[in-house]
Design a protein around this motif. Sequence first.
Motif, PDB file in Angstrom:
ATOM      1  N   PHE A 487       0.721  -1.184  -0.170  1.00 17.33           N
ATOM      2  CA  PHE A 487       0.055   0.087   0.142  1.00 17.33           C
ATOM      3  C   PHE A 487       0.913   1.220  -0.045  1.00 17.33           C
ATOM      4  CE2 PHE A 487      -2.296   3.453   2.155  1.00 17.33           C
ATOM      5  CZ  PHE A 487      -3.572   3.333   1.246  1.00 17.33           C
ATOM      6  N   VAL A 488       1.874   1.272   0.974  1.00 17.36           N
ATOM      7  CA  VAL A 488       2.817   2.269   0.836  1.00 17.36           C
ATOM      8  C   VAL A 488       3.433   2.760  -0.715  1.00 17.36           C
ATOM      9  CG1 VAL A 488       5.159   3.350   1.725  1.00 17.36           C
ATOM     10  CG2 VAL A 488       3.415   2.063   3.451  1.00 17.36           C
ATOM     11  N   LYS A 489       3.914   1.577  -1.165  1.00 18.58           N
ATOM     12  CA  LYS A 489       4.451   1.937  -2.511  1.00 18.58           C
ATOM     13  C   LYS A 489       3.571   2.230  -3.453  1.00 18.58           C
ATOM     14  CE  LYS A 489       6.328  -0.980  -6.484  1.00 18.58           C
ATOM     15  NZ  LYS A 489       6.431  -2.228  -6.983  1.00 18.58           N
ATOM     16  N   LYS A 490       2.477   1.844  -3.631  1.00 14.98           N
ATOM     17  CA  LYS A 490       1.422   2.230  -4.495  1.00 14.98           C
ATOM     18  C   LYS A 490       0.923   3.739  -4.074  1.00 14.98           C
ATOM     19  CE  LYS A 490      -0.515  -0.095  -7.288  1.00 14.98           C
ATOM     20  NZ  LYS A 490      -0.153  -0.336  -8.548  1.00 14.98           N
ATOM     21  N   ASP A 518       8.524  -0.586  10.397  1.00 12.72           N
ATOM     22  CA  ASP A 518       9.127  -1.414   9.581  1.00 12.72           C
ATOM     23  C   ASP A 518       8.515  -1.933   8.186  1.00 12.72           C
ATOM     24  OD1 ASP A 518      11.003  -1.912  11.275  1.00 12.72           O
ATOM     25  OD2 ASP A 518      10.289  -3.676  12.257  1.00 12.72           O
ATOM     26  N   ASP A 519       6.863  -1.632   8.358  1.00 12.77           N
ATOM     27  CA  ASP A 519       6.233  -1.859   6.888  1.00 12.77           C
ATOM     28  C   ASP A 519       6.414  -0.585   5.949  1.00 12.77           C
ATOM     29  OD1 ASP A 519       5.477  -4.117   8.187  1.00 12.77           O
ATOM     30  OD2 ASP A 519       3.290  -3.586   8.690  1.00 12.77           O
ATOM     31  N   VAL A 520       6.763   0.477   6.521  1.00  2.79           N
ATOM     32  CA  VAL A 520       6.780   1.722   5.713  1.00  2.79           C
ATOM     33  C   VAL A 520       8.401   1.765   5.047  1.00  2.79           C
ATOM     34  CG1 VAL A 520       7.212   4.155   5.861  1.00  2.79           C
ATOM     35  CG2 VAL A 520       5.324   3.173   7.185  1.00  2.79           C
ATOM     36  N   VAL A 521       9.321   1.059   5.898  1.00  2.52           N
ATOM     37  CA  VAL A 521      10.595   1.048   5.413  1.00  2.52           C
ATOM     38  C   VAL A 521      10.757   0.056   4.263  1.00  2.52           C
ATOM     39  CG1 VAL A 521      12.793   0.042   6.036  1.00  2.52           C
ATOM     40  CG2 VAL A 521      11.753   1.589   7.673  1.00  2.52           C
ATOM     41  N   ASN A 522       9.955  -1.197   4.582  1.00  6.77           N
ATOM     42  CA  ASN A 522       9.710  -2.025   3.384  1.00  6.77           C
ATOM     43  C   ASN A 522       9.202  -1.411   2.124  1.00  6.77           C
ATOM     44  OD1 ASN A 522      10.904  -4.211   4.884  1.00  6.77           O
ATOM     45  ND2 ASN A 522       9.158  -4.786   5.647  1.00  6.77           N
ATOM     46  N   GLY A 523       8.173  -0.755   2.197  1.00  4.13           N
ATOM     47  CA  GLY A 523       7.517   0.046   1.274  1.00  4.13           C
ATOM     48  C   GLY A 523       8.400   0.888   0.516  1.00  4.13           C
ATOM     49  N   PHE A 524       9.255   1.716   1.312  1.00  9.26           N
ATOM     50  CA  PHE A 524      10.400   2.631   0.498  1.00  9.26           C
ATOM     51  C   PHE A 524      11.351   1.499  -0.232  1.00  9.26           C
ATOM     52  CE2 PHE A 524       8.569   6.116   3.025  1.00  9.26           C
ATOM     53  CZ  PHE A 524       8.745   7.092   2.255  1.00  9.26           C
ATOM     54  N   VAL A 525      11.733   0.717   0.074  1.00  5.60           N
ATOM     55  CA  VAL A 525      12.651  -0.059  -0.341  1.00  5.60           C
ATOM     56  C   VAL A 525      12.096  -0.676  -1.610  1.00  5.60           C
ATOM     57  CG1 VAL A 525      13.905  -2.305  -0.269  1.00  5.60           C
ATOM     58  CG2 VAL A 525      13.839  -1.056   1.992  1.00  5.60           C
ATOM     59  N   MET A 526      11.053  -1.059  -1.535  1.00  6.50           N
ATOM     60  CA  MET A 526      10.310  -1.685  -2.797  1.00  6.50           C
ATOM     61  C   MET A 526      10.144  -0.260  -3.906  1.00  6.50           C
ATOM     62  SD  MET A 526       7.409  -3.974  -0.970  1.00  6.50           S
ATOM     63  CE  MET A 526       6.394  -4.133  -2.397  1.00  6.50           C
ATOM     64  N   LEU A 527       9.733   0.879  -3.363  1.00  5.92           N
ATOM     65  CA  LEU A 527       9.743   2.045  -4.100  1.00  5.92           C
ATOM     66  C   LEU A 527      11.100   2.303  -4.929  1.00  5.92           C
ATOM     67  CD1 LEU A 527       7.897   4.410  -2.201  1.00  5.92           C
ATOM     68  CD2 LEU A 527       7.387   3.821  -4.615  1.00  5.92           C
TER      69      LEU A 527
END
Length: 743
Positions: A487-490, A518-527
């Motif tokens: 969701f963060v990435k999208k 941690d979920d937000v960090v993973n979202g930025f890593v995916m971005l």
Amino acid sequence: MDFTAGKLSNEHKEQLRCASESADPLTVSALQISPKSPRSPKSPKSPKSPRSPGDRHSKHGSDRGSPLKHKKSSHSPRDGRPKKGGCGGKGTWGGLMDTDDVHAIDPNDPNYTSSEEVTDLNCRNSLLQKCRDTERTSTKDMVAAFEEYKKKAIILVEEYFQNDDITSTANELRELGMSCYDFYFIKKLVSMAMDRHDKEKEMAAVLLSALYAEVIKPQQVYKGFSKLLESADDFIVDIPDAIDILALFIARAVVDDILPPAFLAKANSSLPKDSKGIEVIKRAEKSYLSAPLHAEIIERRWGGSKNKTVEDVKDKINNLLIEYVVSGEKNEACRCINDLNMRFFHHEIVKRAIIMAMEKQQAESRLLDLLKKTTEEGLINSSQLSKGFNRIIDNIDDLSLDIPNARMIFQSIISKGASEGWLCISSLKSLSTQLEKQEIDEKLVKEFKLKAQSMIKEYFLSGDIEEVSRILESENSSCLAELNAIFVKKLITLAMDRKNREKEMASVLLSSVCFPADDVVNGFVMLIEAADDTALDIPIVVEDLAMFLSRAEVDEVLTPQHMEEIGSQFFEPNSIGNKVVLMAKSLLKGRLSGERILRCWGGGGSSTNGWAIEDVKDKIRKLLEEFESGGDAKEAYRCIKDLGMPFFHHEVVKKSLVIIIEKKSERLWGFLKECFSMGLITMYQMTKGFARVAESLDDLALDVPDAEKQFKVYVERAEVEGWLDSTFSFNRLGHNSMENGFC
């Protein structure tokens, strides 16, 4: 044998010369007859000479012909009689067996031979060499002993920080048997604690108090702290806030009565004027020891009394919850929670309250009301609340052994908290262990992506954050971390392809949905990993991602540690990830960075949909003026919370300080104090607010001439209260510095 006027006749002179020549010069000191000296008054303490002029006879016969015939009394105030040993005394010959080390060989002596001088010289050289060898050996032994003590002292300090055993440390220090070096133990204990957490600092202070006088002498404590002050210039190289920490250690030592207050004045006079030790002494005097109730503040600075163990705190929490269940007094329970002064341990209150509610169904409603009140008032923040619930989720299987249907009861408590609005389900772990262990179905991921895209587009049109949160909870009911990251990435990907309004709305939504960091960090890593593909459609993807990342830190969605964690995954110099992280860091280090980042997209996408920054500033000004003129404190807290902009609370601090300086309003200072203790305004926001006031002091001085002087006083008070972090320092008049963030 005749003599006149006290002078020796020639015959007597010849007799004396013969007697001196017959004496052994090595065993008898030469008698020196000095010329007649002026008479001095007779000393009243000098006893009568055993041979007075009146005594004409003695056991050896008459004194007639004696060269001392006319000497009636001694001119010296000292008694010239021989000592008890029968020899010595001024003006006597000494004993026949006496040897005098200061005797010098006279070459004019008739009995002189050159071999005597050589022998005497050899003896003297041999004795001198032995003394030098002994001194050299003694010095080497002392140096070796001190080096051995240093090694053992370091081991003792390390072991103490691990086992927290004061008695064992005291016994081992005694067994070293080198109390003259205990000043080094003091220096090493404090210097090692300075570079560690507050727990170790408190442990060090308690150990010093326990060892004082019983094991370590007061002189060694004094010397140890003097050595610490002398080394202050070295400490600051490795420990940026060494001056403040060392000042607090000295203030704590004075409060604990192991250093006299006069130590500060004496040390100040002995140190060089440009030494950092002088700054340490000034900080200890002005910031700590001069403050009201300084003893209590200093003792609680590192977490309260060291004698208060975790088990003691747990017992207090348990007792206050039991008393609350019986009495139902919410205000009293909140006061007890606040008096614990352990905000970092509030998750234990949440955990014990929930378990008690699960065990006693009749008390469930009352305990949940307490959690609701403490959460809404900011006494227990959302992070501690989530941590307490997650601790129960981790142990739900063990609880099920003692509490039948524990899982079902706990699920109903979560539902009640979410429906009442004081619990964010998305910040909790999954209650179903089976779902956590299963791999996410690809079909489920695709469906979630489509729904998330639709949800985000609708949000960009309506600006309804509550609706987004509700749909997220229903679509991701199991709170899967992977779906949160998607969701963060999208959200950010769709915002980057739109105007500044949507970018601002995306940042506000990200700070409102309460995703685990941690979920937000993973979202930025995916971005960042997908940035190469994104760059085909959005050429400025690096700049946009850096701005979103820095905005997430300003909004306190991420911390500087999370920034480092993201950067560690993209360490190649030319990679997009490395460029994004470096650019985000440079944005955060810039002057007035916080305000610039907040305004980079116009500030129009707040949770109130349409509020601009100027509108928010105006609302803050009005609510503070209303409170200052006698308004209700609870209403002011509610208004600040209703703004829905915790990342902009530094504006509350800034405007409050300006009013305080202009009107000398202690009411508003108390308001800030209460906001900080409730957790409504964080240390990060408080530091930003003070930094912004420091930057505007020149303008403020036009209306308030002594603004700078007042501000320095309030900075010192804020430091004593613990409001400001180590990044803030008020260096010179009208200027401040911060390592990161708002300036």
